[in-house]
Design a protein around this motif. Structure first.
Motif, PDB file in Angstrom:
ATOM      1  N   GLY A 181     -34.335 -11.185  18.342  1.00 25.22           N
ATOM      2  CA  GLY A 181     -35.253 -11.005  19.705  1.00 25.22           C
ATOM      3  C   GLY A 181     -35.808 -12.098  19.991  1.00 25.22           C
ATOM      4  N   TRP A 182     -35.425 -13.341  18.493  1.00 29.42           N
ATOM      5  CA  TRP A 182     -36.340 -14.506  18.289  1.00 29.42           C
ATOM      6  C   TRP A 182     -34.994 -14.851  19.344  1.00 29.42           C
ATOM      7  CZ3 TRP A 182     -37.020 -14.567  12.656  1.00 29.42           C
ATOM      8  CH2 TRP A 182     -37.963 -13.286  12.635  1.00 29.42           C
ATOM      9  N   ILE A 183     -34.138 -14.841  18.864  1.00 28.91           N
ATOM     10  CA  ILE A 183     -32.652 -16.075  19.846  1.00 28.91           C
ATOM     11  C   ILE A 183     -32.857 -16.034  20.796  1.00 28.91           C
ATOM     12  CG2 ILE A 183     -29.952 -16.237  19.578  1.00 28.91           C
ATOM     13  CD1 ILE A 183     -30.337 -15.432  16.443  1.00 28.91           C
ATOM     14  N   HIS A 184     -32.580 -14.669  21.711  1.00 30.95           N
ATOM     15  CA  HIS A 184     -32.574 -14.322  22.886  1.00 30.95           C
ATOM     16  C   HIS A 184     -33.289 -14.980  23.878  1.00 30.95           C
ATOM     17  CE1 HIS A 184     -29.504 -11.039  21.882  1.00 30.95           C
ATOM     18  NE2 HIS A 184     -28.822 -11.968  21.796  1.00 30.95           N
ATOM     19  N   ALA A 185     -35.048 -14.433  23.131  1.00 25.23           N
ATOM     20  CA  ALA A 185     -36.450 -15.445  23.614  1.00 25.23           C
ATOM     21  C   ALA A 185     -35.366 -16.765  23.897  1.00 25.23           C
ATOM     22  CB  ALA A 185     -37.428 -14.994  22.680  1.00 25.23           C
ATOM     23  N   ALA A 186     -35.579 -17.570  22.971  1.00 22.23           N
ATOM     24  CA  ALA A 186     -35.453 -18.404  22.659  1.00 22.23           C
ATOM     25  C   ALA A 186     -33.876 -19.148  23.493  1.00 22.23           C
ATOM     26  CB  ALA A 186     -34.912 -19.795  21.410  1.00 22.23           C
ATOM     27  N   GLY A 187     -33.592 -18.143  24.388  1.00 26.58           N
ATOM     28  CA  GLY A 187     -31.902 -18.540  25.311  1.00 26.58           C
ATOM     29  C   GLY A 187     -30.933 -18.620  24.784  1.00 26.58           C
ATOM     30  N   GLY A 188     -30.757 -18.308  23.875  1.00 26.06           N
ATOM     31  CA  GLY A 188     -29.339 -18.561  22.373  1.00 26.06           C
ATOM     32  C   GLY A 188     -28.953 -16.723  22.822  1.00 26.06           C
ATOM     33  N   GLN A 189     -27.439 -17.543  22.468  1.00 23.57           N
ATOM     34  CA  GLN A 189     -25.907 -16.180  21.358  1.00 23.57           C
ATOM     35  C   GLN A 189     -26.253 -16.470  20.635  1.00 23.57           C
ATOM     36  OE1 GLN A 189     -24.078 -18.914  23.487  1.00 23.57           O
ATOM     37  NE2 GLN A 189     -25.495 -18.739  25.332  1.00 23.57           N
ATOM     38  N   ALA A 190     -26.424 -14.532  20.358  1.00 20.07           N
ATOM     39  CA  ALA A 190     -26.194 -14.093  19.365  1.00 20.07           C
ATOM     40  C   ALA A 190     -25.056 -13.932  18.634  1.00 20.07           C
ATOM     41  CB  ALA A 190     -26.584 -13.219  18.413  1.00 20.07           C
ATOM     42  N   VAL A 191     -24.498 -14.840  16.841  1.00 24.73           N
ATOM     43  CA  VAL A 191     -23.273 -13.932  16.834  1.00 24.73           C
ATOM     44  C   VAL A 191     -23.239 -14.131  15.120  1.00 24.73           C
ATOM     45  CG1 VAL A 191     -21.133 -16.077  15.567  1.00 24.73           C
ATOM     46  CG2 VAL A 191     -22.415 -16.647  17.668  1.00 24.73           C
ATOM     47  N   ILE A 192     -22.329 -13.673  14.013  1.00 26.84           N
ATOM     48  CA  ILE A 192     -22.504 -12.400  13.062  1.00 26.84           C
ATOM     49  C   ILE A 192     -21.870 -13.780  12.421  1.00 26.84           C
ATOM     50  CG2 ILE A 192     -21.726 -11.186  11.319  1.00 26.84           C
ATOM     51  CD1 ILE A 192     -22.035  -8.371  13.822  1.00 26.84           C
ATOM     52  N   ALA A 193     -22.393 -14.232  11.662  1.00 24.68           N
ATOM     53  CA  ALA A 193     -21.924 -15.563  10.347  1.00 24.68           C
ATOM     54  C   ALA A 193     -21.087 -15.235   9.869  1.00 24.68           C
ATOM     55  CB  ALA A 193     -23.036 -16.236   9.834  1.00 24.68           C
ATOM     56  N   HIS A 194     -19.879 -15.181   8.579  1.00 22.95           N
ATOM     57  CA  HIS A 194     -19.378 -15.034   8.337  1.00 22.95           C
ATOM     58  C   HIS A 194     -18.544 -13.892   7.326  1.00 22.95           C
ATOM     59  CE1 HIS A 194     -22.908 -15.542   6.240  1.00 22.95           C
ATOM     60  NE2 HIS A 194     -22.874 -16.714   5.866  1.00 22.95           N
ATOM     61  N   PRO A 195     -18.486 -13.053   9.179  1.00 23.14           N
ATOM     62  CA  PRO A 195     -18.343 -11.621   8.572  1.00 23.14           C
ATOM     63  C   PRO A 195     -17.658 -10.722   7.102  1.00 23.14           C
ATOM     64  CG  PRO A 195     -16.619 -11.846  10.256  1.00 23.14           C
ATOM     65  CD  PRO A 195     -17.737 -12.847   9.499  1.00 23.14           C
ATOM     66  N   ALA A 196     -16.616 -11.964   6.831  1.00 23.59           N
ATOM     67  CA  ALA A 196     -16.140 -11.918   5.644  1.00 23.59           C
ATOM     68  C   ALA A 196     -16.692 -11.250   4.702  1.00 23.59           C
ATOM     69  CB  ALA A 196     -14.941 -11.998   5.493  1.00 23.59           C
ATOM     70  N   ARG A 197     -18.234 -12.340   4.139  1.00 25.05           N
ATOM     71  CA  ARG A 197     -18.578 -12.360   3.231  1.00 25.05           C
ATOM     72  C   ARG A 197     -18.997 -11.307   2.619  1.00 25.05           C
ATOM     73  NH1 ARG A 197     -21.165 -18.393   2.683  1.00 25.05           N
ATOM     74  NH2 ARG A 197     -19.713 -18.834   4.293  1.00 25.05           N
ATOM     75  N   TYR A 198     -19.608 -10.429   3.481  1.00 29.84           N
ATOM     76  CA  TYR A 198     -20.665  -8.985   3.194  1.00 29.84           C
ATOM     77  C   TYR A 198     -19.717  -8.228   1.932  1.00 29.84           C
ATOM     78  CZ  TYR A 198     -22.890 -11.905   6.835  1.00 29.84           C
ATOM     79  OH  TYR A 198     -23.255 -12.913   7.569  1.00 29.84           O
ATOM     80  N   LYS A 199     -20.495  -8.436   1.188  1.00 27.28           N
ATOM     81  CA  LYS A 199     -19.335  -6.635   0.047  1.00 27.28           C
ATOM     82  C   LYS A 199     -20.047  -5.225   1.062  1.00 27.28           C
ATOM     83  CE  LYS A 199     -19.400  -9.405  -3.027  1.00 27.28           C
ATOM     84  NZ  LYS A 199     -20.452 -10.877  -3.166  1.00 27.28           N
ATOM     85  N   ILE A 200     -19.411  -5.068   2.242  1.00 28.96           N
ATOM     86  CA  ILE A 200     -20.038  -4.279   2.813  1.00 28.96           C
ATOM     87  C   ILE A 200     -18.296  -3.204   3.423  1.00 28.96           C
ATOM     88  CG2 ILE A 200     -22.339  -4.417   4.024  1.00 28.96           C
ATOM     89  CD1 ILE A 200     -21.227  -4.911   6.886  1.00 28.96           C
ATOM     90  N   THR A 201     -18.374  -1.813   3.023  1.00 25.41           N
ATOM     91  CA  THR A 201     -16.554  -1.806   3.688  1.00 25.41           C
ATOM     92  C   THR A 201     -16.876  -1.695   5.039  1.00 25.41           C
ATOM     93  OG1 THR A 201     -18.541   0.720   4.398  1.00 25.41           O
ATOM     94  CG2 THR A 201     -17.242   0.415   1.949  1.00 25.41           C
ATOM     95  N   ALA A 202     -15.735  -1.685   5.746  1.00 25.58           N
ATOM     96  CA  ALA A 202     -14.953  -1.061   7.087  1.00 25.58           C
ATOM     97  C   ALA A 202     -16.021  -0.429   7.993  1.00 25.58           C
ATOM     98  CB  ALA A 202     -13.698  -1.495   7.028  1.00 25.58           C
ATOM     99  N   THR A 203     -16.097   0.758   7.751  1.00 22.39           N
ATOM    100  CA  THR A 203     -16.909   1.604   8.150  1.00 22.39           C
ATOM    101  C   THR A 203     -18.507   1.017   8.369  1.00 22.39           C
ATOM    102  OG1 THR A 203     -16.284   2.924   7.150  1.00 22.39           O
ATOM    103  CG2 THR A 203     -17.192   3.814   8.782  1.00 22.39           C
ATOM    104  N   TRP A 279     -20.106 -21.447  28.093  1.00 21.81           N
ATOM    105  CA  TRP A 279     -20.638 -22.936  28.493  1.00 21.81           C
ATOM    106  C   TRP A 279     -20.101 -23.362  28.837  1.00 21.81           C
ATOM    107  CZ3 TRP A 279     -20.092 -23.953  22.568  1.00 21.81           C
ATOM    108  CH2 TRP A 279     -20.950 -22.610  21.385  1.00 21.81           C
ATOM    109  N   PRO A 280     -21.278 -24.811  29.496  1.00 24.79           N
ATOM    110  CA  PRO A 280     -20.099 -25.387  30.266  1.00 24.79           C
ATOM    111  C   PRO A 280     -19.607 -26.338  30.354  1.00 24.79           C
ATOM    112  CG  PRO A 280     -22.343 -25.715  30.935  1.00 24.79           C
ATOM    113  CD  PRO A 280     -22.308 -25.127  29.583  1.00 24.79           C
ATOM    114  N   GLN A 281     -17.877 -27.632  30.487  1.00 22.84           N
ATOM    115  CA  GLN A 281     -17.535 -27.602  29.791  1.00 22.84           C
ATOM    116  C   GLN A 281     -18.209 -28.971  29.106  1.00 22.84           C
ATOM    117  OE1 GLN A 281     -14.131 -27.137  28.961  1.00 22.84           O
ATOM    118  NE2 GLN A 281     -13.289 -28.737  28.156  1.00 22.84           N
ATOM    119  N   PRO A 282     -17.679 -28.962  28.069  1.00 24.01           N
ATOM    120  CA  PRO A 282     -18.585 -30.520  27.229  1.00 24.01           C
ATOM    121  C   PRO A 282     -17.406 -31.899  28.036  1.00 24.01           C
ATOM    122  CG  PRO A 282     -16.998 -29.673  25.977  1.00 24.01           C
ATOM    123  CD  PRO A 282     -17.002 -28.923  26.789  1.00 24.01           C
TER     124      PRO A 282
END
Ligand code: AMP
Ligand code: MN
Ligand code: MN
Ligand code: MN
Length: 288
Positions: A181-203, A279-282
């Motif tokens: 909600g905060w990221i979107h209120a600020a007009g941004g895009q949300a990304v799940i960071a380093h997904p392989a680092r969480y100790k969670i099952t594939a499910t 994004w626009p091409q830098p």
């Protein structure tokens, strides 16, 4: 003549959170290492962005305003990166301020627990390494190394500050819904960071992705630091299966951690759609 692909590094830290370099040093180093587009993504704060922007103006590098938000999801701590955020947005800033307030209380509790394990002065000690606004486990790690309780910060994260070890305090961060909600209120895009680092099952990871997408999240960090090809292929397949855009970032904190150097990221596989396709091409201002 074929043009070299641009180098994107969309995840790194300055000393506005738990990185070692000032925003100016960080942006300058990124430019030296050939990064074309850099997102500064400090933990739970955007204090470094203004300085980073000014520095980037005089260098052949484009700065993306970002943040890495700490989230509690069930029993897990997750990190959600927000990219292209408006740092003036009050909903975002109120949320981040609450997280930093929580950090201070957590730090007091961490110090209390270390004290019980015979280590005194940890709050003061950790504060010496921290900016005024953000106090984190990395600062406690630096104190513990300097005080001779561990040989390096890696050693700290094995013997202290993690589950079942002295100084551990379970996190109570933002909900996934609030963070997005905060990221979107600020007009941004949300990304799940380093997904392989969480100790969670594939499910569970699939469930996380479903919830994340329902909340409007769009990206998955497919390349984080230097990774094995297998892991990258797996995350790329996951991104494609769930129609997420791919991001990549070094998660650089300090020049002493050579495994996460600025811009030293495996290229994204050709099969994924990079998040910068939105994004626009830098402008490339590098000398030809
Ligand atoms: P915090 O958000 O204060 O709980 O601290 C999390 C930060 O601690 C991460 O962003 C890393 O900078 C650092 N960290 C966590 N685990 C490790 C580890 N195993 N080795 C080195 N640094 C770590
Ligand atoms: Mn960190
Ligand atoms: Mn992280
Ligand atoms: Mn990070």
């Amino acid at each position: 003549m074929t043009q070299q692909p641009l180098i994107y590094d969309l995840h790194c830290h300055s000393n506005a959170s738990d990185g070692a370099l000032t925003p100016t040093q960080l942006v300058t180093r990124a430019a030296e290492y050939g990064v074309d587009v850099l997102a500064l993504t400090d933990h739970d704060g955007t204090e470094g962005i203004a300085e980073a922007r000014i520095t980037a103006r005089d260098l052949p590098i484009q700065l993306v305003a970002g943040v890495e938000v700490s989230v509690t999801w069930g029993a897990n701590t997750l990190h959600i990166v927000g990219l292209n955020i408006d740092i003036e947005n009050s909903q975002l800033q109120n949320g981040l301020t609450a997280l930093r307030d929580y950090r201070r209380g957590r730090a007091v509790e961490m110090a209390k627990r270390l004290e019980k394990a015979g280590i005194s002065g940890a709050y003061q000690g950790a504060s010496q390494y921290a900016s005024e606004t953000m106090l984190g486990r990395m600062h406690f790690a630096q104190f513990l190394v300097a005080a001779g309780h561990a040989k390096d910060t890696r050693d700290v994260f094995k013997r202290f500050l993690v589950r079942n070890k002295p100084g551990y305090v379970p996190g109570d961060w933002a909900t996934l819904e609030d963070a997005l909600g905060w990221i979107h209120a600020a007009g941004g895009q949300a990304v799940i960071a380093h997904p392989a680092r969480y100790k969670i099952t594939a499910t569970k990871l699939r469930r996380l992705i479903d919830e994340f997408k329902d909340l409007g999240g769009v990206g998955l960090e497919v390349c984080s630091g230097i990774q094995h090809g297998d892991e990258i292929r797996h995350l790329a397949a996951l991104a494609n299966k769930h129609q997420l855009l791919a991001s990549c970032g070094s998660d650089f904190h300090s020049p002493e951690q050579s495994w996460t150097e600025l811009g030293k990221i495996s290229p994204l596989p050709a099969s994924v759609t990079p998040i910068w396709s939105l994004w626009p091409q830098p402008e490339t201002r590098k000398p030809a």
